[in-house]
Design a protein around this motif. Structure first.
Motif, mmCIF file in Angstrom:
data_model
loop_
_atom_site.group_PDB
_atom_site.id
_atom_site.type_symbol
_atom_site.label_atom_id
_atom_site.label_comp_id
_atom_site.label_asym_id
_atom_site.label_seq_id
_atom_site.Cartn_x
_atom_site.Cartn_y
_atom_site.Cartn_z
ATOM 1 N N ASP A 195 3.931 5.673 10.873
ATOM 2 C CA ASP A 195 4.047 4.522 11.789
ATOM 3 C C ASP A 195 5.437 3.896 11.698
ATOM 4 O O ASP A 195 6.020 3.509 12.719
ATOM 5 N N ASP A 196 5.944 3.760 10.471
ATOM 6 C CA ASP A 196 7.287 3.188 10.292
ATOM 7 C C ASP A 196 8.323 4.026 11.034
ATOM 8 O O ASP A 196 9.171 3.508 11.771
ATOM 9 N N LYS B 95 0.811 -1.235 0.000
ATOM 10 C CA LYS B 95 0.000 0.000 0.000
ATOM 11 C C LYS B 95 0.835 1.271 0.000
ATOM 12 O O LYS B 95 0.491 2.245 -0.676
ATOM 13 N N ARG C 97 -8.111 -10.967 7.115
ATOM 14 C CA ARG C 97 -6.891 -11.211 6.336
ATOM 15 C C ARG C 97 -5.720 -11.523 7.264
ATOM 16 O O ARG C 97 -5.711 -11.159 8.418
ATOM 17 N N ASN C 98 -4.722 -12.140 6.657
ATOM 18 C CA ASN C 98 -3.440 -12.423 7.352
ATOM 19 C C ASN C 98 -3.613 -13.197 8.660
ATOM 20 O O ASN C 98 -3.318 -12.654 9.724
ATOM 21 N N VAL D 267 -2.046 -7.102 0.279
ATOM 22 C CA VAL D 267 -2.418 -6.964 1.694
ATOM 23 C C VAL D 267 -1.622 -7.957 2.545
ATOM 24 O O VAL D 267 -1.296 -7.685 3.699
ATOM 25 N N GLU D 268 -1.286 -9.091 1.975
ATOM 26 C CA GLU D 268 -0.585 -10.129 2.727
ATOM 27 C C GLU D 268 0.748 -9.593 3.252
ATOM 28 O O GLU D 268 1.450 -8.857 2.560
ATOM 29 N N GLU D 269 1.068 -10.001 4.471
ATOM 30 C CA GLU D 269 2.295 -9.563 5.121
ATOM 31 C C GLU D 269 3.472 -10.430 4.688
ATOM 32 O O GLU D 269 3.288 -11.616 4.383
ATOM 33 N N LYS E 42 5.376 -1.039 16.774
ATOM 34 C CA LYS E 42 4.154 -0.455 16.206
ATOM 35 C C LYS E 42 2.941 -0.752 17.080
ATOM 36 O O LYS E 42 2.085 0.113 17.286
ATOM 37 N N ARG F 198 -9.633 -5.123 7.037
ATOM 38 C CA ARG F 198 -8.303 -5.176 6.417
ATOM 39 C C ARG F 198 -7.237 -4.607 7.354
ATOM 40 O O ARG F 198 -7.304 -3.436 7.731
ATOM 41 N N PRO F 199 -6.268 -5.426 7.737
ATOM 42 C CA PRO F 199 -5.171 -4.899 8.564
ATOM 43 C C PRO F 199 -4.314 -3.947 7.743
ATOM 44 O O PRO F 199 -4.166 -4.126 6.537
ATOM 45 N N HIS G 234 10.137 -4.632 14.988
ATOM 46 C CA HIS G 234 9.503 -3.431 14.439
ATOM 47 C C HIS G 234 7.981 -3.478 14.628
ATOM 48 O O HIS G 234 7.365 -2.482 15.017
ATOM 49 N N LEU G 235 7.385 -4.651 14.373
ATOM 50 C CA LEU G 235 5.939 -4.803 14.552
ATOM 51 C C LEU G 235 5.548 -4.658 16.017
ATOM 52 O O LEU G 235 4.484 -4.129 16.337
ATOM 53 N N ASN H 93 8.492 -9.634 13.919
ATOM 54 C CA ASN H 93 9.753 -8.922 14.146
ATOM 55 C C ASN H 93 9.578 -7.787 15.167
ATOM 56 O O ASN H 93 8.480 -7.422 15.550
ATOM 57 N N ILE I 292 -1.147 -2.771 9.032
ATOM 58 C CA ILE I 292 0.205 -2.699 9.596
ATOM 59 C C ILE I 292 1.172 -3.529 8.764
ATOM 60 O O ILE I 292 0.921 -4.704 8.505
ATOM 61 N N SER I 293 2.267 -2.919 8.361
ATOM 62 C CA SER I 293 3.309 -3.627 7.607
ATOM 63 C C SER I 293 4.554 -3.780 8.470
ATOM 64 O O SER I 293 4.875 -2.892 9.261
ATOM 65 N N GLY I 294 5.238 -4.883 8.265
ATOM 66 C CA GLY I 294 6.386 -5.168 9.145
ATOM 67 C C GLY I 294 7.734 -4.781 8.600
ATOM 68 O O GLY I 294 8.747 -4.940 9.266
ATOM 69 N N ALA J 96 8.793 -11.109 7.828
ATOM 70 C CA ALA J 96 8.700 -10.004 8.793
ATOM 71 C C ALA J 96 7.830 -10.352 9.998
ATOM 72 O O ALA J 96 7.920 -9.690 11.027
#
Lengths: 316, 64
Positions: free
Chosen positions: A161-162, A59, B6-7, A220-222, A235, B58-59, A231-232, A229, B61-63, A226
């Motif tokens: 957020d990052d 995204k 999701r996820n 959308v998939e992570e 967050k 929909r989540p 970092h998450l 980790n 958050i990205s890692g 990661a």
């Protein structure tokens, strides 16, 4: 039913940190203004600059590319195939579809084809977390591609957020060197293109919302590498604070930029001055051979490691 | 209502109308980390969801 703060039409999103709701059109206006402000406040880009966008298919990078084009910048994309199983296969498809639907130029580099390794193999070969090899590879290849392609700047999709999560980690360790480097624009140096992060004033909820209202199909998939980790974890901690105190993330990060980062500027400048050229590839480095060339040497000599094997081993 | 998560990707059937905010709360999902989409359109926290709706949570958050 909640109404848009600007036009009083039905809202599509509530943004507690702005204490407001927005319709799709005015959410886009908010996002454009936040990106324009980030670019102007930090002198990231100038009219006529050629920009290379680091595109992952997620995204943030697709929203960034879309926003920069919306704001009139000459922006091409670069996608790097990291070899992380079906996750990478799919991410490339999202990046290509976005570019072809809009007639944009997307460069591509496949790590294994170009350098003889992929991220899972690099992680196993170096006995370090996958994110380490991944980040190192991407930074080097984006820099090199920008330099070779005559781009003025590399733009990455790091969002609020990052940056707040990285800042929390750096602060918990009082890591002054990393804190000094944490700035949304790094000027061009010898062998380095300018690096900019135009999304630092947008949360990832906002960049995701931008994609949805703009009908941008993204991954959308992570990343399986990661998951879990550190970092998450940072967050999640920050979002707990945000729930209790809306705006806490923005205050934490943007106040750092305003009050602390200027005091670290001198430290940042001295670090750049101490670099020399890599004996193999010519990239700036603090040693004789740069970290990327050392990674290529070790990882390309290692037998390929399937992503599933690494995920089972529990190394993140 | 049909609720897509999701996820990992999975689906739930939840009976009874409720707001987006209440649905997220019941599932233990925080608002800052998720968006809710009904029939391709984003919906805010106070939007009322009905039994006939299909919604995606929909989540965001990205890692990386």
């Amino acid at each position: 039913m909640s109404k848009c703060r600007v036009c009083r039409e039905p809202a599509v999103i509530d943004l507690p940190r702005h204490n407001a709701n927005f319709c799709g059109e005015h959410l886009q206006q908010l996002c454009r203004r936040q990106v324009e402000k980030a670019i102007a406040d930090h002198d990231m880009l100038r009219p006529g600059d050629r920009v290379l966008v680091a595109v992952s298919g997620g995204k943030d990078s697709l929203a960034l590319w879309d926003l920069l084009r919306e704001l009139g910048y000459d922006a091409d994309g670069l996608y790097i195939g990291l070899g992380i199983g079906t996750y990478s296969t799919e991410s490339g498809e999202y990046a290509r579809a976005f570019a072809s639907d809009r007639g944009l130029k997307l460069h591509e580099i496949d790590l294994r084809d170009a350098h003889g390794y992929d991220v899972p193999t690099a992680a196993r070969a170096t006995r370090r977390v996958p994110c380490s090899a991944c980040g190192l590879s991407k930074r080097h290849l984006f820099d090199t591609a920008a330099r070779d392609g005559g781009y003025d700047a590399v733009a990455t999709g790091h969002n609020l957020d990052d940056e707040a999560a990285v800042l929390l980690g750096n602060t918990l360790r009082w890591d002054v060197e990393y804190l000094a480097r944490q700035y949304p624009v790094l000027p061009a140096g010898e062998g380095f293109p300018r690096k900019v992060k135009p999304l630092v004033r947008l949360t990832e909820r906002e960049t995701a919302a931008w994609c949805i209202v703009r009908r941008i199909d993204y991954q959308v998939e992570e990343c399986p590498m990661a998951a879990g980790n550190r970092h998450l974890g940072y967050k999640a901690t920050l979002n707990e604070m945000e729930a209790r105190s809306p705006g806490a993330k923005a205050t934490f990060y943007l106040s750092f930029l305003e009050r602390m980062a200027p005091q670290l500027a001198e430290h940042r400048a001295s670090e750049v001055a101490a670099l020399s050229a890599c004996a193999h590839c010519g990239a700036p480095t603090t040693g004789e051979v740069c970290a990327f060339c050392r990674l290529v040497e070790v990882a390309s000599a290692h037998e390929p490691v399937p992503v599933e094997l690494l995920a089972r081993s529990g190394r993140r | 209502m049909r609720v897509l998560l999701r996820n990992p990707r999975r689906e739930l059937q939840i009976d009874g109308a409720r707001t987006v905010r209440n649905l997220l709360g019941e599932l233990g999902l925080d608002r800052e980390s998720h968006l809710v989409i009904r029939n391709g359109t984003l919906v805010p926290g106070d939007e009322r969801l009905e039994d006939a709706d299909t919604v995606e949570i929909r989540p965001v958050i990205s890692g990386g």
